[in-house]
Enzyme design. Structure first.
Site, PDB file in Angstrom:
ATOM      1  N   HIS A  41      42.734  29.908  36.063  1.00 56.38           N
ATOM      2  CA  HIS A  41      41.864  29.025  36.838  1.00 56.38           C
ATOM      3  C   HIS A  41      40.398  29.408  36.936  1.00 56.38           C
ATOM      4  CE1 HIS A  41      45.366  26.772  38.062  1.00 56.38           C
ATOM      5  NE2 HIS A  41      45.938  27.888  38.466  1.00 56.38           N
ATOM      6  N   LYS A  69      50.988  22.624  29.293  1.00 60.46           N
ATOM      7  CA  LYS A  69      50.862  22.497  30.742  1.00 60.46           C
ATOM      8  C   LYS A  69      50.222  21.145  31.023  1.00 60.46           C
ATOM      9  CE  LYS A  69      49.338  24.854  34.897  1.00 60.46           C
ATOM     10  NZ  LYS A  69      48.621  25.998  35.481  1.00 60.46           N
ATOM     11  N   HIS A 144      46.952  31.514  44.036  1.00 61.39           N
ATOM     12  CA  HIS A 144      47.538  30.225  43.614  1.00 61.39           C
ATOM     13  C   HIS A 144      46.522  29.109  43.840  1.00 61.39           C
ATOM     14  CE1 HIS A 144      50.440  26.995  43.098  1.00 61.39           C
ATOM     15  NE2 HIS A 144      50.068  26.516  44.265  1.00 61.39           N
TER      16      HIS A 144
END
Length: 147
Positions: A41, A69, A144
Site C-alpha cells: 500500500h 488481486k 491493514h
C-alpha cells in the site's frame, strides 16, 4: 555456579510471567503485517494515477503472481505521515474492531479490469481522499488498509 543458575531461572520465570500478562509484546507478527502493509500500500516516491502505474506496480509488488488481486490502494505519502494517522482517534473498522484510524492522503485506487496472472490489467483512479487504516503495536504502526 549455583547462584548463576538461580538468577537465570528467576529471569526466565519473570519473562514468562510478563509474556503471560501481556506486558512484553512479541513483535514478529506485527512486524510482518507492517512489512506487508508497506509492500502492498505505500509508494511515497510516485504520484500514480495511471492505468500503466497500477499494472506495473501491482505486478512488481507481487499481487498478480498466482491470482489478480481485484482491488488495491497505493498511498502516496511519507511513511511518517501514514504512521501519524495511527495517532488520530480510533474509529470502527469494517470487521467491527476498534483499531482503525482515519486520515487524508493522496492515493491511487487500482481496480482489476481483466487479464490473467501475471499480466493483470487495472483501471486507476488517483485522488486525495479520506482513508481508514488499522494500526497495532507500541508505538502504533499501520498493519491493514481498511478503506
Amino acid at each position: 555456579m549455583m547462584v548463576l543458575q538461580k538468577i537465570h531461572s528467576l529471569i526466565l520465570v519473570s519473562l514468562l510471567t510478563m509474556l503471560g500478562l501481556g506486558l512484553v509484546q512479541l513483535s514478529y507478527g506485527q512486524n510482518a503485517m507492517y512489512q506487508r502493509f508497506l509492500r502492498q500500500h505505500v509508494d511515497p516516491s510516485n504520484r500514480g494515477g495511471t492505468n500503466s502505474y497500477c499494472d506495473s506496480t501491482m505486478r512488481s509488488r507481487g499481487m498478480t503472481t498466482s491470482t489478480c488481486k481485484n482491488v488495491n490502494t497505493f498511498i502516496h505519502e511519507s511513511i511518517q505521515k501514514i504512521k501519524n494517522i495511527c495517532n488520530t482517534p480510533k474509529v470502527r473498522c469494517k470487521n467491527g474492531r476498534m483499531n482503525c484510524h482515519r486520515g487524508q492522503a493522496r492515493v491511487t485506487d487500482c481496480n482489476k479490469t481483466g487479464g490473467s496472472p501475471p499480466n493483470c490489467r487495472y483501471r486507476a483512479r488517483g485522488s486525495t481522499r479520506r482513508i481508514v487504516i488499522a494500526c497495532s503495536g507500541n508505538p502504533k504502526v499501520p498493519v491493514h488498509f481498511d478503506k
